[in-house]
Scaffold this motif. Sequence first.
Motif, PDB file in Angstrom:
ATOM      1  N   UNK A 272     122.630  28.350  70.226  1.00 58.12           N
ATOM      2  CA  UNK A 272     123.975  28.718  69.766  1.00 58.12           C
ATOM      3  C   UNK A 272     124.843  27.478  69.578  1.00 58.12           C
ATOM      4  N   UNK A 273     124.694  26.511  70.473  1.00 62.45           N
ATOM      5  CA  UNK A 273     125.476  25.282  70.370  1.00 62.45           C
ATOM      6  C   UNK A 273     125.054  24.475  69.147  1.00 62.45           C
ATOM      7  N   UNK A 274     123.762  24.365  68.943  1.00 60.43           N
ATOM      8  CA  UNK A 274     123.254  23.645  67.772  1.00 60.43           C
ATOM      9  C   UNK A 274     123.763  24.276  66.487  1.00 60.43           C
ATOM     10  N   UNK A 275     123.680  25.599  66.412  1.00 61.77           N
ATOM     11  CA  UNK A 275     124.129  26.305  65.213  1.00 61.77           C
ATOM     12  C   UNK A 275     125.625  26.087  64.978  1.00 61.77           C
ATOM     13  N   UNK A 276     126.417  26.148  66.047  1.00 61.91           N
ATOM     14  CA  UNK A 276     127.866  25.982  65.902  1.00 61.91           C
ATOM     15  C   UNK A 276     128.205  24.576  65.407  1.00 61.91           C
ATOM     16  N   UNK A 277     127.606  23.572  66.013  1.00 62.78           N
ATOM     17  CA  UNK A 277     127.920  22.198  65.642  1.00 62.78           C
ATOM     18  C   UNK A 277     127.463  21.886  64.223  1.00 62.78           C
ATOM     19  N   UNK A 278     126.288  22.350  63.862  1.00 68.23           N
ATOM     20  CA  UNK A 278     125.802  22.100  62.499  1.00 68.23           C
ATOM     21  C   UNK A 278     126.657  22.822  61.465  1.00 68.23           C
TER      22      UNK A 278
ATOM     23  N   UNK B 228     129.699  32.419  73.339  1.00 71.51           N
ATOM     24  CA  UNK B 228     130.870  32.191  74.188  1.00 71.51           C
ATOM     25  C   UNK B 228     130.776  30.828  74.863  1.00 71.51           C
ATOM     26  N   UNK B 229     129.599  30.514  75.359  1.00 69.38           N
ATOM     27  CA  UNK B 229     129.394  29.242  76.055  1.00 69.38           C
ATOM     28  C   UNK B 229     129.367  28.088  75.054  1.00 69.38           C
ATOM     29  N   UNK B 230     128.764  28.323  73.894  1.00 68.03           N
ATOM     30  CA  UNK B 230     128.713  27.282  72.862  1.00 68.03           C
ATOM     31  C   UNK B 230     130.110  26.861  72.430  1.00 68.03           C
ATOM     32  N   UNK B 231     131.033  27.814  72.366  1.00 67.90           N
ATOM     33  CA  UNK B 231     132.412  27.492  71.976  1.00 67.90           C
ATOM     34  C   UNK B 231     133.060  26.565  72.997  1.00 67.90           C
ATOM     35  N   UNK B 232     132.797  26.806  74.283  1.00 70.11           N
ATOM     36  CA  UNK B 232     133.349  25.954  75.334  1.00 70.11           C
ATOM     37  C   UNK B 232     132.725  24.564  75.289  1.00 70.11           C
TER      38      UNK B 232
ATOM     39  N   UNK C 271     131.497  23.071  72.635  1.00 67.39           N
ATOM     40  CA  UNK C 271     132.052  22.392  71.460  1.00 67.39           C
ATOM     41  C   UNK C 271     133.453  21.860  71.752  1.00 67.39           C
ATOM     42  N   UNK C 272     134.228  22.604  72.511  1.00 70.94           N
ATOM     43  CA  UNK C 272     135.573  22.169  72.903  1.00 70.94           C
ATOM     44  C   UNK C 272     135.499  20.879  73.714  1.00 70.94           C
ATOM     45  N   UNK C 273     134.592  20.819  74.672  1.00 66.19           N
ATOM     46  CA  UNK C 273     134.478  19.636  75.520  1.00 66.19           C
ATOM     47  C   UNK C 273     133.891  18.440  74.773  1.00 66.19           C
ATOM     48  N   UNK C 274     133.089  18.705  73.765  1.00 64.41           N
ATOM     49  CA  UNK C 274     132.538  17.623  72.950  1.00 64.41           C
ATOM     50  C   UNK C 274     133.565  17.039  71.992  1.00 64.41           C
ATOM     51  N   UNK C 275     134.485  17.853  71.540  1.00 60.07           N
ATOM     52  CA  UNK C 275     135.437  17.467  70.500  1.00 60.07           C
ATOM     53  C   UNK C 275     136.259  16.250  70.936  1.00 60.07           C
TER      54      UNK C 275
ATOM     55  N   UNK D 235     135.691  17.892  84.833  1.00 58.38           N
ATOM     56  CA  UNK D 235     136.128  19.279  84.953  1.00 58.38           C
ATOM     57  C   UNK D 235     134.951  20.257  84.842  1.00 58.38           C
ATOM     58  N   UNK D 236     135.072  21.368  85.552  1.00 56.18           N
ATOM     59  CA  UNK D 236     134.125  22.473  85.414  1.00 56.18           C
ATOM     60  C   UNK D 236     134.857  23.629  84.760  1.00 56.18           C
ATOM     61  N   UNK D 237     134.445  23.984  83.562  1.00 56.31           N
ATOM     62  CA  UNK D 237     135.093  25.051  82.802  1.00 56.31           C
ATOM     63  C   UNK D 237     134.311  26.347  82.985  1.00 56.31           C
ATOM     64  N   UNK D 238     134.916  27.296  83.666  1.00 57.98           N
ATOM     65  CA  UNK D 238     134.272  28.581  83.859  1.00 57.98           C
ATOM     66  C   UNK D 238     134.300  29.404  82.583  1.00 57.98           C
ATOM     67  N   UNK D 239     133.137  29.833  82.139  1.00 59.66           N
ATOM     68  CA  UNK D 239     133.020  30.704  80.956  1.00 59.66           C
ATOM     69  C   UNK D 239     132.267  31.932  81.441  1.00 59.66           C
ATOM     70  N   UNK D 240     132.973  32.796  82.181  1.00 59.29           N
ATOM     71  CA  UNK D 240     132.271  33.784  82.998  1.00 59.29           C
ATOM     72  C   UNK D 240     132.938  35.154  83.059  1.00 59.29           C
ATOM     73  N   UNK D 241     133.862  35.404  82.153  1.00 58.24           N
ATOM     74  CA  UNK D 241     134.516  36.711  82.167  1.00 58.24           C
ATOM     75  C   UNK D 241     135.262  36.992  83.451  1.00 58.24           C
ATOM     76  N   UNK D 242     135.564  35.942  84.208  1.00 53.84           N
ATOM     77  CA  UNK D 242     136.285  36.096  85.464  1.00 53.84           C
ATOM     78  C   UNK D 242     135.404  36.234  86.683  1.00 53.84           C
TER      79      UNK D 242
END
Length: 241
Positions: free
Chosen positions: A25-31, A205-209, A211-215, A224-231
């Motif tokens: 998912x991350x590869x697809x998003x970045x490409x 959902x995780x790929x979006x996070x 990509x944010x940290x890579x940007x 930082x640890x970014x929780x991507x866990x629906x709470x």
Amino acid sequence: MLTGHMGKNMANYLILAASSAIGQATTERLRSQGHRVLTTARTADKITPDYMIDVSDFDAVEHVFAEAGPLDGAVNCSGSLLLRSAHLTSRAQFDAVISASLTTAFASVRAAGKHMTGGGSLVLISSAAALEGLANHEAIAAAKAGVIGLMLSSAATYAPMNLRINAVAPGLVQSPLTAQLTGSEAARKVSESMHALGRLGKPQDVAAAIAFLLDPENDWITGQTLGVDGGLARVRPKTRV
């Protein structure tokens, strides 16, 4: 601030263990955003990687970083899942979990520290299980908590060279790896109820996070640890009746 080595809006990224659901998912998003993305995998069963390696092999990972040339960012997507209490976990099973998550993360940090001397972003994958006590997660919790400790220390070490190191900590994400937890309707409902937002995560959902940290626009974020866990790790949902 890095602007990428292919043009103003393009960057060079390396995705380690890119055959995982989150890696794909991350590869697809970045490409899709026009970036150049190199990938690794142990086999060509799921993707056709640029490099076929075991990410727990320090020398192999370092070779890939050296061959990839100047990188703006890298992600280690390697991991495994073992749901078993400590007294039922064998040494071999424990070693395998540590190798898949913590050893691969260390190999990634080690290689990035040697080769990303111009700065950039490295993202590691932890887990909500490292932040919240979940029954029968002892091995994976130990490995993923280790990833957070590694991330914090290495973020401090490499900050002077502007190498930002962060982690994402997903909750239960729907993927082939977690199919055993979502295979039945009853099991799925139990898992969904543990997440305050009432649904399981998607790899995207995780790929979006990630990509944010890579940007490079977010280049004042490190350690930082970014929780991507629906709470899951921080929020207790109201009981649904």
